[in-house]
Design a protein around this motif. Structure first.
Motif, PDB file in Angstrom:
ATOM      1  N   THR A 182       0.893  11.966  -9.891  1.00  6.24           N
ATOM      2  CA  THR A 182      -0.045  13.096  -9.886  1.00  6.24           C
ATOM      3  C   THR A 182       0.569  14.413  -9.432  1.00  6.24           C
ATOM      4  O   THR A 182      -0.053  15.463  -9.580  1.00  6.24           O
ATOM      5  CB  THR A 182      -1.254  12.793  -8.978  1.00  6.24           C
ATOM      6  OG1 THR A 182      -0.792  12.657  -7.625  1.00  6.24           O
ATOM      7  CG2 THR A 182      -1.983  11.528  -9.432  1.00  6.24           C
ATOM      8  N   SER A 183       1.745  14.363  -8.843  1.00  5.37           N
ATOM      9  CA  SER A 183       2.383  15.553  -8.251  1.00  5.37           C
ATOM     10  C   SER A 183       1.484  16.201  -7.198  1.00  5.37           C
ATOM     11  O   SER A 183       1.475  17.421  -7.035  1.00  5.37           O
ATOM     12  CB  SER A 183       2.779  16.573  -9.329  1.00  5.37           C
ATOM     13  OG  SER A 183       3.765  16.026 -10.168  1.00  5.37           O
ATOM     14  N   LYS A 184       0.734  15.389  -6.483  1.00  5.94           N
ATOM     15  CA  LYS A 184      -0.132  15.851  -5.396  1.00  5.94           C
ATOM     16  C   LYS A 184       0.246  15.109  -4.121  1.00  5.94           C
ATOM     17  O   LYS A 184       0.662  13.949  -4.156  1.00  5.94           O
ATOM     18  CB  LYS A 184      -1.608  15.572  -5.700  1.00  5.94           C
ATOM     19  CG  LYS A 184      -2.120  16.189  -6.970  1.00  5.94           C
ATOM     20  CD  LYS A 184      -2.443  17.629  -6.800  1.00  5.94           C
ATOM     21  CE  LYS A 184      -3.067  18.152  -8.093  1.00  5.94           C
ATOM     22  NZ  LYS A 184      -3.285  19.570  -8.062  1.00  5.94           N
ATOM     23  N   HIS A 185       0.071  15.780  -2.997  1.00  5.13           N
ATOM     24  CA  HIS A 185       0.343  15.136  -1.717  1.00  5.13           C
ATOM     25  C   HIS A 185      -0.725  14.105  -1.387  1.00  5.13           C
ATOM     26  O   HIS A 185      -1.917  14.377  -1.511  1.00  5.13           O
ATOM     27  CB  HIS A 185       0.397  16.160  -0.578  1.00  5.13           C
ATOM     28  CG  HIS A 185       1.614  17.018  -0.636  1.00  5.13           C
ATOM     29  ND1 HIS A 185       2.853  16.562  -0.281  1.00  5.13           N
ATOM     30  CD2 HIS A 185       1.777  18.304  -1.026  1.00  5.13           C
ATOM     31  CE1 HIS A 185       3.736  17.523  -0.439  1.00  5.13           C
ATOM     32  NE2 HIS A 185       3.112  18.590  -0.893  1.00  5.13           N
ATOM     33  N   VAL A 186      -0.271  12.937  -0.975  1.00  2.00           N
ATOM     34  CA  VAL A 186      -1.130  11.903  -0.419  1.00  2.00           C
ATOM     35  C   VAL A 186      -0.525  11.570   0.937  1.00  2.00           C
ATOM     36  O   VAL A 186       0.525  10.930   1.023  1.00  2.00           O
ATOM     37  CB  VAL A 186      -1.188  10.644  -1.312  1.00  2.00           C
ATOM     38  CG1 VAL A 186      -2.052   9.569  -0.643  1.00  2.00           C
ATOM     39  CG2 VAL A 186      -1.724  10.983  -2.695  1.00  2.00           C
ATOM     40  N   ILE A 187      -1.150  12.048   1.982  1.00  2.00           N
ATOM     41  CA  ILE A 187      -0.628  11.834   3.331  1.00  2.00           C
ATOM     42  C   ILE A 187      -1.185  10.523   3.854  1.00  2.00           C
ATOM     43  O   ILE A 187      -2.382  10.351   4.018  1.00  2.00           O
ATOM     44  CB  ILE A 187      -0.971  13.015   4.258  1.00  2.00           C
ATOM     45  CG1 ILE A 187      -0.279  14.271   3.735  1.00  2.00           C
ATOM     46  CG2 ILE A 187      -0.560  12.700   5.686  1.00  2.00           C
ATOM     47  CD1 ILE A 187      -0.432  15.488   4.595  1.00  2.00           C
ATOM     48  N   ASP A 188      -0.280   9.607   4.110  1.00  2.00           N
ATOM     49  CA  ASP A 188      -0.601   8.248   4.554  1.00  2.00           C
ATOM     50  C   ASP A 188      -0.675   8.231   6.078  1.00  2.00           C
ATOM     51  O   ASP A 188       0.334   8.415   6.755  1.00  2.00           O
ATOM     52  CB  ASP A 188       0.488   7.304   4.035  1.00  2.00           C
ATOM     53  CG  ASP A 188       0.368   5.895   4.578  1.00  2.00           C
ATOM     54  OD1 ASP A 188      -0.692   5.522   5.097  1.00  2.00           O
ATOM     55  OD2 ASP A 188       1.367   5.156   4.457  1.00  2.00           O
ATOM     56  N   VAL A 189      -1.854   8.014   6.597  1.00  2.00           N
ATOM     57  CA  VAL A 189      -2.061   7.903   8.035  1.00  2.00           C
ATOM     58  C   VAL A 189      -2.447   6.459   8.319  1.00  2.00           C
ATOM     59  O   VAL A 189      -3.505   6.005   7.896  1.00  2.00           O
ATOM     60  CB  VAL A 189      -3.174   8.858   8.520  1.00  2.00           C
ATOM     61  CG1 VAL A 189      -3.396   8.699  10.014  1.00  2.00           C
ATOM     62  CG2 VAL A 189      -2.826  10.292   8.166  1.00  2.00           C
ATOM     63  N   THR A 190      -1.583   5.767   9.004  1.00  2.00           N
ATOM     64  CA  THR A 190      -1.808   4.356   9.259  1.00  2.00           C
ATOM     65  C   THR A 190      -1.630   4.059  10.739  1.00  2.00           C
ATOM     66  O   THR A 190      -0.691   4.549  11.360  1.00  2.00           O
ATOM     67  CB  THR A 190      -0.822   3.501   8.435  1.00  2.00           C
ATOM     68  OG1 THR A 190      -0.901   3.901   7.068  1.00  2.00           O
ATOM     69  CG2 THR A 190      -1.144   2.040   8.552  1.00  2.00           C
ATOM     70  N   VAL A 191      -2.513   3.243  11.268  1.00  2.00           N
ATOM     71  CA  VAL A 191      -2.394   2.749  12.640  1.00  2.00           C
ATOM     72  C   VAL A 191      -2.141   1.250  12.547  1.00  2.00           C
ATOM     73  O   VAL A 191      -2.859   0.532  11.853  1.00  2.00           O
ATOM     74  CB  VAL A 191      -3.671   3.037  13.453  1.00  2.00           C
ATOM     75  CG1 VAL A 191      -3.577   2.417  14.838  1.00  2.00           C
ATOM     76  CG2 VAL A 191      -3.903   4.541  13.550  1.00  2.00           C
ATOM     77  N   THR A 237       0.829  -1.206   0.000  1.00  2.00           N
ATOM     78  CA  THR A 237       0.000   0.000   0.000  1.00  2.00           C
ATOM     79  C   THR A 237       0.859   1.250   0.000  1.00  2.00           C
ATOM     80  O   THR A 237       0.607   2.192  -0.755  1.00  2.00           O
ATOM     81  CB  THR A 237      -0.940   0.001   1.219  1.00  2.00           C
ATOM     82  OG1 THR A 237      -1.808  -1.122   1.121  1.00  2.00           O
ATOM     83  CG2 THR A 237      -1.748   1.279   1.303  1.00  2.00           C
ATOM     84  N   SER A 238       1.881   1.266   0.842  1.00  2.00           N
ATOM     85  CA  SER A 238       2.757   2.421   0.935  1.00  2.00           C
ATOM     86  C   SER A 238       3.432   2.706  -0.403  1.00  2.00           C
ATOM     87  O   SER A 238       3.489   3.851  -0.854  1.00  2.00           O
ATOM     88  CB  SER A 238       3.805   2.187   2.026  1.00  2.00           C
ATOM     89  OG  SER A 238       4.657   3.300   2.138  1.00  2.00           O
ATOM     90  N   ILE A 239       3.919   1.669  -1.054  1.00  2.00           N
ATOM     91  CA  ILE A 239       4.538   1.842  -2.372  1.00  2.00           C
ATOM     92  C   ILE A 239       3.504   2.381  -3.361  1.00  2.00           C
ATOM     93  O   ILE A 239       3.806   3.273  -4.163  1.00  2.00           O
ATOM     94  CB  ILE A 239       5.158   0.517  -2.859  1.00  2.00           C
ATOM     95  CG1 ILE A 239       6.354   0.158  -1.960  1.00  2.00           C
ATOM     96  CG2 ILE A 239       5.570   0.611  -4.331  1.00  2.00           C
ATOM     97  CD1 ILE A 239       6.860  -1.262  -2.136  1.00  2.00           C
ATOM     98  N   GLY A 240       2.274   1.870  -3.289  1.00  2.00           N
ATOM     99  CA  GLY A 240       1.213   2.360  -4.157  1.00  2.00           C
ATOM    100  C   GLY A 240       0.909   3.831  -3.924  1.00  2.00           C
ATOM    101  O   GLY A 240       0.732   4.600  -4.884  1.00  2.00           O
ATOM    102  N   LEU A 241       0.845   4.238  -2.671  1.00  2.79           N
ATOM    103  CA  LEU A 241       0.553   5.641  -2.354  1.00  2.79           C
ATOM    104  C   LEU A 241       1.675   6.567  -2.815  1.00  2.79           C
ATOM    105  O   LEU A 241       1.417   7.669  -3.317  1.00  2.79           O
ATOM    106  CB  LEU A 241       0.283   5.806  -0.860  1.00  2.79           C
ATOM    107  CG  LEU A 241      -1.004   5.150  -0.359  1.00  2.79           C
ATOM    108  CD1 LEU A 241      -1.070   5.189   1.156  1.00  2.79           C
ATOM    109  CD2 LEU A 241      -2.233   5.792  -0.981  1.00  2.79           C
ATOM    110  N   ILE A 242       2.905   6.132  -2.651  1.00  6.85           N
ATOM    111  CA  ILE A 242       4.040   6.918  -3.138  1.00  6.85           C
ATOM    112  C   ILE A 242       3.964   7.047  -4.655  1.00  6.85           C
ATOM    113  O   ILE A 242       4.195   8.123  -5.215  1.00  6.85           O
ATOM    114  CB  ILE A 242       5.370   6.284  -2.681  1.00  6.85           C
ATOM    115  CG1 ILE A 242       5.519   6.418  -1.163  1.00  6.85           C
ATOM    116  CG2 ILE A 242       6.559   6.908  -3.406  1.00  6.85           C
ATOM    117  CD1 ILE A 242       6.612   5.551  -0.562  1.00  6.85           C
ATOM    118  N   THR A 243       3.609   5.968  -5.322  1.00  4.73           N
ATOM    119  CA  THR A 243       3.469   5.997  -6.776  1.00  4.73           C
ATOM    120  C   THR A 243       2.395   6.986  -7.205  1.00  4.73           C
ATOM    121  O   THR A 243       2.586   7.745  -8.167  1.00  4.73           O
ATOM    122  CB  THR A 243       3.167   4.582  -7.310  1.00  4.73           C
ATOM    123  OG1 THR A 243       4.222   3.698  -6.904  1.00  4.73           O
ATOM    124  CG2 THR A 243       3.038   4.574  -8.830  1.00  4.73           C
TER     125      THR A 243
END
Length: 155
Positions: free
Chosen positions: A90-99, A79-85
């Motif tokens: 997109t050149s947009k921030h995707v802030i990953d909040v994970t518990v 998932t983290s690799i996908g979000l970074i991709t």
């Protein structure tokens, strides 16, 4: 410019972090539009984030919950690799909040971690979207944490 925030959460999460993010963003940026997208689990977060960006969001916060097993941890890595991709594409921030369920021994502590992390990262997203790329510079090197007490700077 209209500010549009994306909030992606999961049905697997054990508390409603999406609602915390929506409330926090609304309180901090009353003129903003918020688009929310709920998916089953963490591996669905990247496509949901990308779809919200394609629908006009200036930035997205994803809120996921990871179980204790090794398989869960591998799912989070993917998932983290996908979000970074998604961010790169997109050149947009995707802030990953994970518990992660193994972050605390008891449910009360997990709730506190999740609430704090969702709230603080929602504020970070607002600053990045509304105030621009230098909006967090004054906080650099301060050992700020989300979900726990701040570590503080060294020296």
């Amino acid at each position: 410019m209209e500010r549009v925030y994306g909030v992606v959460d999961t049905t697997f999460s054990r508390i409603n972090m999406g609602e915390i993010a929506v409330r926090t963003i609304r309180a901090e940026d009353r003129d903003a539009k918020i688009m929310r997208y709920t998916v089953p689990g963490i591996k669905d977060l990247p496509v949901a984030a990308k779809r919200l960006i394609e629908a006009g969001c200036n930035g997205v916060i994803t809120l996921g919950w990871v179980g204790k097993s090794q398989l869960d941890k591998y799912s989070y890595l993917a998932t983290s690799i996908g979000l970074i991709t998604v961010q790169i594409l997109t050149s947009k921030h995707v802030i990953d909040v994970t518990v992660h369920e193994d972050e605390a021994e008891d449910e009360e502590s997990l709730v506190k971690i999740a609430e704090d992390r969702a709230r603080k990262h929602s504020l970070n997203l607002v600053k990045l979207v509304r105030d621009g790329p230098n909006s967090l510079t004054a906080q650099a090197g301060k050992g700020l944490r989300q979900g726990y007490e701040n570590a503080g700077p060294i020296g």
